[in-house]
Design an enzyme around this catalytic site. Structure first.
Site, PDB file in Angstrom:
ATOM      1  N   ARG A  61       0.856  -1.198   0.000  1.00 29.61           N
ATOM      2  CA  ARG A  61       0.000   0.000   0.000  1.00 29.61           C
ATOM      3  C   ARG A  61       0.886   1.240   0.000  1.00 29.61           C
ATOM      4  O   ARG A  61       1.796   1.349   0.817  1.00 29.61           O
ATOM      5  CB  ARG A  61      -0.908  -0.028   1.237  1.00 29.61           C
ATOM      6  CG  ARG A  61      -1.870   1.126   1.312  1.00 29.61           C
ATOM      7  CD  ARG A  61      -2.958   0.866   2.321  1.00 29.61           C
ATOM      8  NE  ARG A  61      -3.852  -0.199   1.889  1.00 29.61           N
ATOM      9  CZ  ARG A  61      -5.040  -0.463   2.443  1.00 29.61           C
ATOM     10  NH1 ARG A  61      -5.465   0.265   3.445  1.00 29.61           N
ATOM     11  NH2 ARG A  61      -5.796  -1.447   2.000  1.00 29.61           N
ATOM     12  N   LYS A  85      -7.392 -14.150   5.685  1.00 31.64           N
ATOM     13  CA  LYS A  85      -7.952 -14.295   4.332  1.00 31.64           C
ATOM     14  C   LYS A  85      -7.393 -15.547   3.650  1.00 31.64           C
ATOM     15  O   LYS A  85      -8.134 -16.330   3.066  1.00 31.64           O
ATOM     16  CB  LYS A  85      -7.619 -13.040   3.508  1.00 31.64           C
ATOM     17  CG  LYS A  85      -8.451 -12.932   2.245  1.00 31.64           C
ATOM     18  CD  LYS A  85      -8.114 -11.689   1.434  1.00 31.64           C
ATOM     19  CE  LYS A  85      -8.690 -10.437   2.029  1.00 31.64           C
ATOM     20  NZ  LYS A  85      -8.873  -9.359   1.019  1.00 31.64           N
ATOM     21  N   LYS A  97       1.962  -7.932   4.611  1.00 28.23           N
ATOM     22  CA  LYS A  97       1.536  -6.723   3.909  1.00 28.23           C
ATOM     23  C   LYS A  97       2.665  -5.711   4.054  1.00 28.23           C
ATOM     24  O   LYS A  97       3.458  -5.800   4.998  1.00 28.23           O
ATOM     25  CB  LYS A  97       0.259  -6.183   4.565  1.00 28.23           C
ATOM     26  CG  LYS A  97      -0.543  -5.250   3.709  1.00 28.23           C
ATOM     27  CD  LYS A  97      -1.673  -5.953   2.970  1.00 28.23           C
ATOM     28  CE  LYS A  97      -2.420  -4.944   2.128  1.00 28.23           C
ATOM     29  NZ  LYS A  97      -3.551  -5.547   1.422  1.00 28.23           N
TER      30      LYS A  97
HETATM   31  P1  NAI Z   1     -12.174   0.454  -7.713  1.00 31.94           P
HETATM   32  O1  NAI Z   1     -11.375   1.616  -7.223  1.00 31.94           O
HETATM   33  O2  NAI Z   1     -12.004  -0.017  -9.114  1.00 31.94           O
HETATM   34  O3  NAI Z   1     -13.741   0.748  -7.523  1.00 31.94           O
HETATM   35  C1  NAI Z   1     -14.284   1.353  -6.401  1.00 31.94           C
HETATM   36  C2  NAI Z   1     -15.460   2.191  -6.886  1.00 31.94           C
HETATM   37  O4  NAI Z   1     -16.155   2.697  -5.744  1.00 31.94           O
HETATM   38  C3  NAI Z   1     -15.043   3.408  -7.718  1.00 31.94           C
HETATM   39  O5  NAI Z   1     -15.751   3.429  -8.943  1.00 31.94           O
HETATM   40  C4  NAI Z   1     -15.409   4.591  -6.828  1.00 31.94           C
HETATM   41  O6  NAI Z   1     -15.822   5.735  -7.572  1.00 31.94           O
HETATM   42  C5  NAI Z   1     -16.552   4.024  -6.031  1.00 31.94           C
HETATM   43  N1  NAI Z   1     -16.814   4.707  -4.771  1.00 31.94           N
HETATM   44  C6  NAI Z   1     -15.936   5.271  -3.905  1.00 31.94           C
HETATM   45  N2  NAI Z   1     -16.598   5.792  -2.849  1.00 31.94           N
HETATM   46  C7  NAI Z   1     -17.915   5.537  -3.050  1.00 31.94           C
HETATM   47  C8  NAI Z   1     -19.079   5.811  -2.302  1.00 31.94           C
HETATM   48  N3  NAI Z   1     -19.027   6.457  -1.145  1.00 31.94           N
HETATM   49  N4  NAI Z   1     -20.273   5.414  -2.813  1.00 31.94           N
HETATM   50  C9  NAI Z   1     -20.327   4.751  -3.982  1.00 31.94           C
HETATM   51  N5  NAI Z   1     -19.253   4.457  -4.739  1.00 31.94           N
HETATM   52  C10 NAI Z   1     -18.053   4.850  -4.273  1.00 31.94           C
HETATM   53  O7  NAI Z   1     -11.880  -0.712  -6.670  1.00 31.94           O
HETATM   54  P2  NAI Z   1     -12.170  -2.271  -6.862  1.00 31.94           P
HETATM   55  O8  NAI Z   1     -10.929  -2.960  -7.283  1.00 31.94           O
HETATM   56  O9  NAI Z   1     -13.429  -2.456  -7.618  1.00 31.94           O
HETATM   57  O10 NAI Z   1     -12.421  -2.714  -5.346  1.00 31.94           O
HETATM   58  C11 NAI Z   1     -13.646  -2.459  -4.704  1.00 31.94           C
HETATM   59  C12 NAI Z   1     -13.512  -2.794  -3.226  1.00 31.94           C
HETATM   60  O11 NAI Z   1     -13.184  -4.164  -3.082  1.00 31.94           O
HETATM   61  C13 NAI Z   1     -12.400  -2.022  -2.516  1.00 31.94           C
HETATM   62  O12 NAI Z   1     -12.824  -1.759  -1.204  1.00 31.94           O
HETATM   63  C14 NAI Z   1     -11.235  -3.000  -2.502  1.00 31.94           C
HETATM   64  O13 NAI Z   1     -10.373  -2.770  -1.416  1.00 31.94           O
HETATM   65  C15 NAI Z   1     -11.977  -4.317  -2.343  1.00 31.94           C
HETATM   66  N6  NAI Z   1     -11.224  -5.454  -2.873  1.00 31.94           N
HETATM   67  C16 NAI Z   1     -10.848  -5.487  -4.185  1.00 31.94           C
HETATM   68  C17 NAI Z   1     -10.154  -6.575  -4.688  1.00 31.94           C
HETATM   69  C18 NAI Z   1      -9.740  -6.656  -6.133  1.00 31.94           C
HETATM   70  O14 NAI Z   1      -9.314  -7.735  -6.567  1.00 31.94           O
HETATM   71  N7  NAI Z   1      -9.873  -5.598  -6.910  1.00 31.94           N
HETATM   72  C19 NAI Z   1      -9.788  -7.717  -3.825  1.00 31.94           C
HETATM   73  C20 NAI Z   1     -10.298  -7.620  -2.459  1.00 31.94           C
HETATM   74  C21 NAI Z   1     -10.966  -6.500  -2.022  1.00 31.94           C
END
Ligand code: NAI
Length: 365
Positions: A61, A85, A97
């Site tokens: 991070r 996890k 991490k």
């Molecule tokens: P991303 O950054 O592509 O998508 C997150 C989306 O949430 C963005 O489009 C953003 O505009 C939106 N967003 C932010 N604040 C918001 C709010 N208050 N209300 C509504 N929408 C909001 O991230 P990604 O990769 O899709 O990950 C989503 C979540 O899943 C994150 O919390 C991440 O830590 C978690 N995660 C992701 C993994 C992965 O493989 N990408 C693996 C494990 C967890």
């Protein structure tokens, strides 16, 4: 202490690594490495919580922490979370991490990432790094110039690429398992699902949900992300918020901590299952969910698809086998919910118990 109970402690109040009261009921971190390099401005902390099940794997991070202690607290919390996890996902991996202190937009340079990679290399594979908030697959390619202990590089560099599709597949299978537990059928046809966050994971999840016949309402704070959804899936309803809507399943796929005492009062869904990490603002929120009869799928179980993918990258596992393992997350969720029901405990406690049993069985050998 349950997985979520760590939120109860004011973790900012403690410094150092040894004998921290916030991790008192858990195994202590095995190794914490501080790394600095004057020439590039690198300030990093690598946290290895456990190597009981295998090498400690977890993302790097890059974040502008307000001070060293905030960075240390975060790396300790996150690396412990990775132990859970990986163990819940049945992987032969431990939990680790790393955090890089700085603003990725200003401070991230190839030289700094290479310097960081050299420190990762000194650990001889006890820690394997990957991407996280503030780092990308391209950054992993650069880190990979100075260490071989890096995964989630770009496909061009031999990595397995974006983990979001596998994460979404794991969330989807967790949802069907929860549906079976709540409604007696895993069929999502006609089920109303609210997807909060239509980024990489949310977008892929919507596609799977629509294929399964679900009725999707989506929200995002980013207009572009919503436009992409509207263009690809015209049947999806767009709303300002989803958590308070008339839905069956709430899928938090944006930021963590959206489940608070206040938001749970407005929640109408019977199931909460999403990708976001640390969905409960504080541990007691799970009690509030249970009091309302809401089934919550612990996030570190539902969102482990991406970790399973990078574990497959290390072991050179064929994509079809990785996919089967990701779908198996649903079986784990089923076991957790059965145990929750039979023992009258919270889903978080049931998930923690499964993890600890696996860790102690391996440690006993
Ligand atoms: P991303 O950054 O592509 O998508 C997150 C989306 O949430 C963005 O489009 C953003 O505009 C939106 N967003 C932010 N604040 C918001 C709010 N208050 N209300 C509504 N929408 C909001 O991230 P990604 O990769 O899709 O990950 C989503 C979540 O899943 C994150 O919390 C991440 O830590 C978690 N995660 C992701 C993994 C992965 O493989 N990408 C693996 C494990 C967890």
């Amino acid at each position: 202490m349950t997985h979520a109970a760590e939120h109860k402690v004011d973790i900012d109040a403690y410094s150092g690594v040894f004998d921290r009261p916030d991790f008192a009921d858990d195994s202590p971190h095995e190794q914490v490495v501080f790394c600095q390099d004057k020439a590039t401005g690198l300030k990093a902390i690598i946290g290895i919580h456990s190597t009981t099940l295998g090498p400690a794997l977890g993302g790097t991070r890059f974040y502008p922490y307000r001070d060293e202690q905030a960075a240390l607290t975060d790396v300790l919390r996150l690396s412990r979370g990775m132990t859970y996890k990986a163990a819940a996902a049945g992987l032969q991996l431990g939990g680790g991490k790393a955090v890089l202190i700085g603003d990725p937009a200003l401070d991230k340079t190839p030289a700094l990432l290479e310097a960081y990679g050299r420190f990762v290399e000194t650990l001889n594979g006890r820690y394997i790094t990957a991407g996280d908030v503030g780092t990308t697959s391209d950054d992993m390619d650069i880190i990979g110039r100075s260490t071989e202990h890096v995964v989630a590089r770009t496909p061009a560099a031999g990595g397995s690429g974006d983990s979001a599709p596998m994460t979404a597949l794991g969330v989807f299978n967790s949802m069907t398992a929860a549906a079976k537990s709540v409604w007696g059928s895993a069929d999502l046809t006609g089920r109303r699902v609210g997807v909060e966050g239509t980024g990489k994971v949310g977008y892929n999840l919507i596609s799977l949900l629509l294929d399964a016949g679900a009725v999707v309402t989506a929200t995002d704070v980013n207009a572009l992300a919503l436009q992409r959804v509207k263009a690809a899936f015209p049947g999806v309803a767009i709303a300002e918020t989803v958590i308070d809507k008339d839905i069956d399943i709430y899928a938090p796929c944006a930021m963590g901590a959206t489940l608070t005492d206040l938001s749970v009062r407005t929640l109408n869904a019977a199931v909460v299952c999403g990708a976001a990490n640390n969905q409960l603002a504080v541990a007691r929120v799970e009690e509030s969910l249970r009091a309302k009869g809401v089934v919550w799928v612990p996030d570190f179980v539902s969102n482990s698809g991406g970790l399973i993918q990078v574990a497959g990258e290390i072991a050179d596992t064929p994509r079809s086998e990785v996919e089967a393992q990701v779908k198996n997350i649903g079986v784990t969720v089923g076991r957790i919910l059965t145990r929750q029901h039979e023992q009258g405990i919270l889903a978080g406690q049931a998930a923690d118990a499964i993890v600890r049993e696996r860790l102690s069985a391996v440690a006993a050998h």
